[in-house]
Design a protein around this motif. Structure first.
Motif, PDB file in Angstrom:
ATOM      1  N   LEU A 253       0.848  -1.315  -0.010  1.00 22.90           N
ATOM      2  CA  LEU A 253      -0.140   0.002   0.100  1.00 22.90           C
ATOM      3  C   LEU A 253       0.836   1.191   0.064  1.00 22.90           C
ATOM      4  O   LEU A 253       0.668   1.953  -0.848  1.00 22.90           O
ATOM      5  N   SER A 254       1.860   1.223   0.954  1.00 20.97           N
ATOM      6  CA  SER A 254       2.914   2.437   1.050  1.00 20.97           C
ATOM      7  C   SER A 254       3.534   2.551  -0.188  1.00 20.97           C
ATOM      8  O   SER A 254       3.671   3.816  -0.764  1.00 20.97           O
ATOM      9  N   ASP A 255       4.091   1.575  -0.838  1.00 23.23           N
ATOM     10  CA  ASP A 255       4.706   1.673  -1.915  1.00 23.23           C
ATOM     11  C   ASP A 255       3.845   2.251  -3.322  1.00 23.23           C
ATOM     12  O   ASP A 255       4.435   3.200  -3.895  1.00 23.23           O
ATOM     13  N   SER A 256       2.691   1.697  -3.170  1.00 14.46           N
ATOM     14  CA  SER A 256       1.925   2.022  -4.395  1.00 14.46           C
ATOM     15  C   SER A 256       1.355   3.771  -3.984  1.00 14.46           C
ATOM     16  O   SER A 256       1.148   4.333  -5.053  1.00 14.46           O
ATOM     17  N   GLU A 257       1.206   4.011  -2.993  1.00 12.63           N
ATOM     18  CA  GLU A 257       1.170   5.388  -2.486  1.00 12.63           C
ATOM     19  C   GLU A 257       1.996   6.233  -2.986  1.00 12.63           C
ATOM     20  O   GLU A 257       2.038   7.365  -3.727  1.00 12.63           O
ATOM     21  N   LYS A 258       3.176   5.831  -2.804  1.00  9.40           N
ATOM     22  CA  LYS A 258       4.251   6.718  -3.057  1.00  9.40           C
ATOM     23  C   LYS A 258       4.585   6.980  -4.632  1.00  9.40           C
ATOM     24  O   LYS A 258       4.772   7.826  -5.274  1.00  9.40           O
ATOM     25  N   VAL A 259       4.305   5.679  -5.403  1.00  9.21           N
ATOM     26  CA  VAL A 259       4.184   5.456  -6.750  1.00  9.21           C
ATOM     27  C   VAL A 259       3.133   6.909  -7.444  1.00  9.21           C
ATOM     28  O   VAL A 259       3.492   7.327  -8.290  1.00  9.21           O
ATOM     29  N   ILE A 260       2.079   6.631  -6.769  1.00 10.44           N
ATOM     30  CA  ILE A 260       1.127   7.496  -7.185  1.00 10.44           C
ATOM     31  C   ILE A 260       1.519   8.813  -6.809  1.00 10.44           C
ATOM     32  O   ILE A 260       1.276   9.589  -7.835  1.00 10.44           O
ATOM     33  N   VAL A 261       1.993   9.221  -5.877  1.00 13.53           N
ATOM     34  CA  VAL A 261       2.567  10.393  -5.584  1.00 13.53           C
ATOM     35  C   VAL A 261       3.507  10.886  -6.600  1.00 13.53           C
ATOM     36  O   VAL A 261       3.183  12.116  -7.102  1.00 13.53           O
ATOM     37  N   THR A 262       4.351  10.254  -6.955  1.00 10.63           N
ATOM     38  CA  THR A 262       5.287  10.640  -7.802  1.00 10.63           C
ATOM     39  C   THR A 262       4.925  10.818  -9.302  1.00 10.63           C
ATOM     40  O   THR A 262       5.115  11.719  -9.866  1.00 10.63           O
ATOM     41  N   MET A 263       4.126   9.689  -9.665  1.00  7.31           N
ATOM     42  CA  MET A 263       3.338   9.875 -10.741  1.00  7.31           C
ATOM     43  C   MET A 263       2.434  11.035 -10.975  1.00  7.31           C
ATOM     44  O   MET A 263       2.641  12.131 -11.880  1.00  7.31           O
ATOM     45  N   GLN A 264       1.815  11.626  -9.980  1.00  4.11           N
ATOM     46  CA  GLN A 264       0.965  12.715  -9.849  1.00  4.11           C
ATOM     47  C   GLN A 264       1.805  13.940  -9.875  1.00  4.11           C
ATOM     48  O   GLN A 264       1.500  14.605 -11.019  1.00  4.11           O
ATOM     49  N   LYS A 265       2.898  13.855  -9.365  1.00  2.61           N
ATOM     50  CA  LYS A 265       3.967  14.795  -9.450  1.00  2.61           C
ATOM     51  C   LYS A 265       4.545  14.991 -10.975  1.00  2.61           C
ATOM     52  O   LYS A 265       4.510  16.205 -11.497  1.00  2.61           O
ATOM     53  N   GLU A 266       4.802  13.705 -11.615  1.00  2.00           N
ATOM     54  CA  GLU A 266       5.404  13.911 -12.871  1.00  2.00           C
ATOM     55  C   GLU A 266       4.205  14.496 -13.724  1.00  2.00           C
ATOM     56  O   GLU A 266       4.454  15.064 -14.931  1.00  2.00           O
ATOM     57  N   ALA A 267       3.125  13.977 -13.671  1.00  2.00           N
ATOM     58  CA  ALA A 267       1.898  14.486 -14.390  1.00  2.00           C
ATOM     59  C   ALA A 267       1.815  15.885 -14.289  1.00  2.00           C
ATOM     60  O   ALA A 267       1.407  16.418 -15.580  1.00  2.00           O
ATOM     61  N   ASN A 268       1.875  16.440 -13.308  1.00  2.00           N
ATOM     62  CA  ASN A 268       1.665  17.924 -12.944  1.00  2.00           C
ATOM     63  C   ASN A 268       2.818  18.765 -13.791  1.00  2.00           C
ATOM     64  O   ASN A 268       2.522  19.504 -14.599  1.00  2.00           O
ATOM     65  N   LYS A 269       4.017  17.907 -13.473  1.00  2.00           N
ATOM     66  CA  LYS A 269       5.063  18.532 -14.065  1.00  2.00           C
ATOM     67  C   LYS A 269       5.070  18.652 -15.716  1.00  2.00           C
ATOM     68  O   LYS A 269       5.300  19.712 -16.413  1.00  2.00           O
ATOM     69  N   LYS A 270       4.617  17.538 -16.204  1.00  2.00           N
ATOM     70  CA  LYS A 270       4.333  17.174 -17.712  1.00  2.00           C
ATOM     71  C   LYS A 270       3.085  18.295 -18.152  1.00  2.00           C
ATOM     72  O   LYS A 270       3.359  19.036 -19.267  1.00  2.00           O
ATOM     73  N   ILE A 271       2.286  18.309 -17.411  1.00  2.00           N
ATOM     74  CA  ILE A 271       0.999  19.327 -17.633  1.00  2.00           C
ATOM     75  C   ILE A 271       1.616  20.636 -17.780  1.00  2.00           C
ATOM     76  O   ILE A 271       1.552  21.513 -18.721  1.00  2.00           O
ATOM     77  N   GLU A 272       2.689  21.052 -16.893  1.00  2.00           N
ATOM     78  CA  GLU A 272       3.133  22.285 -16.823  1.00  2.00           C
ATOM     79  C   GLU A 272       4.130  22.852 -17.963  1.00  2.00           C
ATOM     80  O   GLU A 272       3.729  23.768 -18.692  1.00  2.00           O
ATOM     81  N   LYS A 273       4.530  21.627 -18.157  1.00  2.00           N
ATOM     82  CA  LYS A 273       5.768  21.784 -19.536  1.00  2.00           C
ATOM     83  C   LYS A 273       4.811  21.892 -20.891  1.00  2.00           C
ATOM     84  O   LYS A 273       5.098  22.773 -21.632  1.00  2.00           O
ATOM     85  N   ILE A 274       4.222  21.300 -20.929  1.00  2.39           N
ATOM     86  CA  ILE A 274       3.027  21.071 -22.029  1.00  2.39           C
ATOM     87  C   ILE A 274       2.365  22.693 -21.963  1.00  2.39           C
ATOM     88  O   ILE A 274       2.386  23.216 -23.250  1.00  2.39           O
ATOM     89  N   SER A 275       2.096  22.766 -21.144  1.00  2.55           N
ATOM     90  CA  SER A 275       0.963  23.962 -21.054  1.00  2.55           C
ATOM     91  C   SER A 275       2.099  25.381 -21.469  1.00  2.55           C
ATOM     92  O   SER A 275       1.726  26.250 -22.082  1.00  2.55           O
ATOM     93  N   ALA A 276       3.242  25.225 -20.880  1.00  2.00           N
ATOM     94  CA  ALA A 276       4.302  26.040 -21.058  1.00  2.00           C
ATOM     95  C   ALA A 276       4.529  26.263 -22.684  1.00  2.00           C
ATOM     96  O   ALA A 276       4.731  27.316 -23.376  1.00  2.00           O
ATOM     97  N   GLU A 277       4.636  25.173 -23.231  1.00  6.86           N
ATOM     98  CA  GLU A 277       4.981  24.888 -24.751  1.00  6.86           C
ATOM     99  C   GLU A 277       3.944  25.476 -25.618  1.00  6.86           C
ATOM    100  O   GLU A 277       4.136  26.156 -26.546  1.00  6.86           O
ATOM    101  N   LEU A 278       2.666  25.079 -25.185  1.00  4.02           N
ATOM    102  CA  LEU A 278       1.435  25.636 -25.871  1.00  4.02           C
ATOM    103  C   LEU A 278       1.198  26.738 -25.864  1.00  4.02           C
ATOM    104  O   LEU A 278       0.732  27.357 -26.705  1.00  4.02           O
ATOM    105  N   ALA A 279       1.464  27.490 -24.752  1.00  5.36           N
ATOM    106  CA  ALA A 279       0.891  28.802 -24.647  1.00  5.36           C
ATOM    107  C   ALA A 279       1.266  29.756 -25.646  1.00  5.36           C
ATOM    108  O   ALA A 279       0.364  30.442 -26.092  1.00  5.36           O
ATOM    109  N   PRO A 280       2.608  30.057 -26.084  1.00  3.08           N
ATOM    110  CA  PRO A 280       2.938  31.072 -27.204  1.00  3.08           C
ATOM    111  C   PRO A 280       2.243  30.542 -28.331  1.00  3.08           C
ATOM    112  O   PRO A 280       1.812  31.574 -29.239  1.00  3.08           O
ATOM    113  N   GLU A 281       2.125  29.098 -28.838  1.00  2.00           N
ATOM    114  CA  GLU A 281       1.429  28.973 -30.026  1.00  2.00           C
ATOM    115  C   GLU A 281      -0.149  29.342 -29.989  1.00  2.00           C
ATOM    116  O   GLU A 281      -0.595  29.796 -30.796  1.00  2.00           O
ATOM    117  N   ILE A 282      -0.377  29.248 -28.765  1.00  2.00           N
ATOM    118  CA  ILE A 282      -2.083  29.626 -28.596  1.00  2.00           C
ATOM    119  C   ILE A 282      -2.088  30.864 -28.658  1.00  2.00           C
ATOM    120  O   ILE A 282      -2.957  31.396 -29.457  1.00  2.00           O
TER     121      ILE A 282
END
Lengths: 158, 250
Positions: free
Chosen positions: A121-150
Motif C-alpha cells: 500500500l505504502s509503495d503504491s501510494e508513493k508511486v501514485i504521488v510521484t506519478m501525480q507529481k510527474e503528471a503535474n510537471k508534464k502538464i506544466e511543461k506542455i502548457s508552457a510549450e503550448l501557450a505561445p502557440e495558442i
C-alpha cells in the motif's frame, strides 16, 4: 439230602436257625475276617492312602503352577496397559504440540501478509504521488510549450 | 401240609441257604469242614483282592474304571467315619472298612445265580454285630472310664424322667447287636427267598412264564439296591456306635 432234611426239621425250615452249623460258620467267618483285616490293614489302606496322597500332591502342584501362570499373566497385562497409557499420553502430547505449531504458523502467516499488504500500500501510494507529481510537471511543461502557440494562433489577425 | 405243597410246585426257597460241606469225605459237617459258605467267603476275599490290589495302579492321577470304584468305596467309608465319629474315629477306620467291604461283597456275590449269600446267615451277621458291640463297649469304658455310663443317664432330661430313660436306654443298648445283625441277615434272606419263589413259579409255568420272569427282574433290581443299602446301613450304625463310645456325652 437226608442230613439236610434232618436239619430242616430241627430248625423249622430255616437253615439260618440250624444251630449245629454255627461253630463251622463262626470258624470260617473268623478266618475270613482275620485274613481280610490283615489285607486291609497292611496292603489296601497303605496303597490307597499312597495313591490319594500322591493325587493330592499332583493336584496341589498343578494349582500352584496355575497360580504362578496367572500372576505372570496379570503382570504382563499390567505392563501392557502401562505401555498403552504411556503411548497414549505421548500421542496426545504430540497432537497438542502440532496443533500449537499450526496455530503459530497461521498467526505468523497472517502477520506477514498484513505487513506485505501494508508495504505494498505504502509503495503504491508513493508511486501514485510521484506519478501525480510527474503528471503535474508534464502538464506544466506542455502548457508552457503550448501557450505561445495558442497566443500566435489567436493573434494573426492583428 | 408241607408235603402236599412240595408235590405241586416243588419250590424250596430256603434250600439255597443250607450249609453243606464240600470237598469232604462224607464225614458230615464238622466245625472245620470246608463248606459252600466258606467257599463264597473265600470268593469275596478274592474279589476284594482283585479290586483293591490288582485293580489299582500306583501313581495314576486319573484313575481307570476299577480304580475309580476302589477309590470311591474307600473315600466313601473314610468320609463316613470322619463325619460321624470324628477325627478320633479314623483310628478305627480299618475295622469299619473291613466290615463294609466284607458285607458289601458278600451281599453282591450272593446275587449271582447259584451262589451262596454268606451274609444271609444270622450266625455270620450276629458274630459281626457282637464283635462291634463288644469292641465298642470295651472301647467306651477304656476311653471314658465310668463316664461312659453317662450314655444311659440323660442329663438333659428332667430329673424325674431320668430313671425311666435309663431303663429304655439300657434296653436299647443291649438290643443293638440283635437289630444290627437281624436287619442285615433278614434283608438278604427275604430278598433271595422271594427271587427263589418266583423262580419256582417260572419253573412250574414252563415256557409261558413271562410274569414270574418280569417279577424276578424287578425284585432283582430292587435287591441290587437293598444289597448296597444294607452294607451301608450296617457300616453307618457301626460308626454311630463308635461315636457313642468315643463321645458318650453327645
Amino acid at each position: 439230602m437226608a442230613s439236610n432234611n434232618n436239619a430242616e426239621v430241627s430248625s423249622g425250615g430255616m437253615p439260618q436257625l440250624d444251630f449245629s452249623t454255627f461253630p463251622n460258620q463262626v470258624f470260617w467267618l473268623s478266618v475270613t475276617i482275620f485274613c481280610l483285616l490283615l489285607m486291609v490293614r497292611f496292603i489296601i489302606i497303605p496303597r490307597m492312602d499312597n495313591i490319594l496322597a500322591n493325587r493330592r500332591k499332583v493336584v496341589e502342584e498343578d494349582l500352584v503352577g496355575a497360580e504362578k501362570f496367572r500372576e505372570a499373566a496379570e503382570e504382563l497385562e499390567k505392563s501392557i496397559t502401562q505401555e498403552m497409557d504411556q503411548s497414549k499420553a505421548r500421542a496426545n502430547e504430540m497432537l497438542a504440540k502440532s496443533k500449537e505449531k499450526i496455530k503459530q504458523n497461521r498467526q505468523k502467516g497472517l502477520i506477514e501478509a498484513e505487513e506485505m499488504t501494508k508495504t505494498l500500500l505504502s509503495d503504491s501510494e508513493k508511486v501514485i504521488v510521484t506519478m501525480q507529481k510527474e503528471a503535474n510537471k508534464k502538464i506544466e511543461k506542455i502548457s508552457a510549450e503550448l501557450a505561445p502557440e495558442i497566443i500566435k494562433k489567436l493573434s494573426p489577425e492583428r | 401240609m408241607k408235603e402236599s405243597n412240595e408235590s405241586q410246585f416243588n419250590i424250596h426257597p430256603m434250600d439255597q441257604f443250607i450249609i453243606e460241606p464240600i470237598l469232604s469225605g462224607g464225614e458230615g459237617l464238622q466245625w472245620y469242614s470246608f463248606t459252600n459258605q466258606a467257599l463264597w467267603m473265600l470268593f469275596s476275599l478274592v474279589a476284594i483282592a482283585l479290586l483293591f490290589i490288582f485293580g489299582i495302579r500306583k501313581n495314576e492321577v486319573v484313575p481307570g474304571r476299577l480304580q475309580s470304584i476302589a477309590e470311591i468305596l474307600y473315600t466313601f467309608v473314610r468320609k463316613m467315619v470322619l463325619d460321624i465319629a470324628g477325627p478320633e474315629g479314623l483310628k478305627y477306620f480299618p475295622y469299619v472298612f473291613t466290615l463294609f467291604i466284607f458285607i458289601l461283597f458278600g451281599n453282591i456275590l450272593g446275587l449271582l445265580p447259584y451262589s451262596f449269600t454268606t451274609t444271609s446267615h444270622i450266625a455270620v451277621t450276629g458274630v459281626l454285630a457282637l464283635a462291634v458291640f463288644i469292641f465298642v463297649t470295651i472301647l467306651g469304658f477304656v476311653k471314658n472310664g465310668f463316664k461312659f455310663l453317662g450314655l444311659f443317664w440323660i442329663s438333659s432330661a428332667p430329673l424325674a424322667l431320668r430313671p425311666v430313660l435309663l431303663i429304655i436306654e439300657v434296653i436299647s443298648y443291649f438290643v443293638r447287636p440283635v437289630s444290627h445283625s437281624i436287619r442285615l441277615a433278614g434283608n438278604m434272606m427275604a430278598g433271595h427267598a422271594v427271587i427263589k419263589v418266583f423262580a419256582g413259579f417260572a419253573g412250574a409255568l414252563g415256557v409261558g412264564a413271562v410274569a414270574p420272569i418280569v417279577a424276578i427282574m424287578a425284585v432283582y433290581g430292587l435287591e441290587m439296591l437293598v444289597v448296597v443299602i444294607q452294607a451301608y446301613v450296617f457300616t453307618i450304625l457301626t460308626c454311630v456306635y463308635l461315636n457313642d463310645a468315643l463321645h458318650p456325652g453327645h
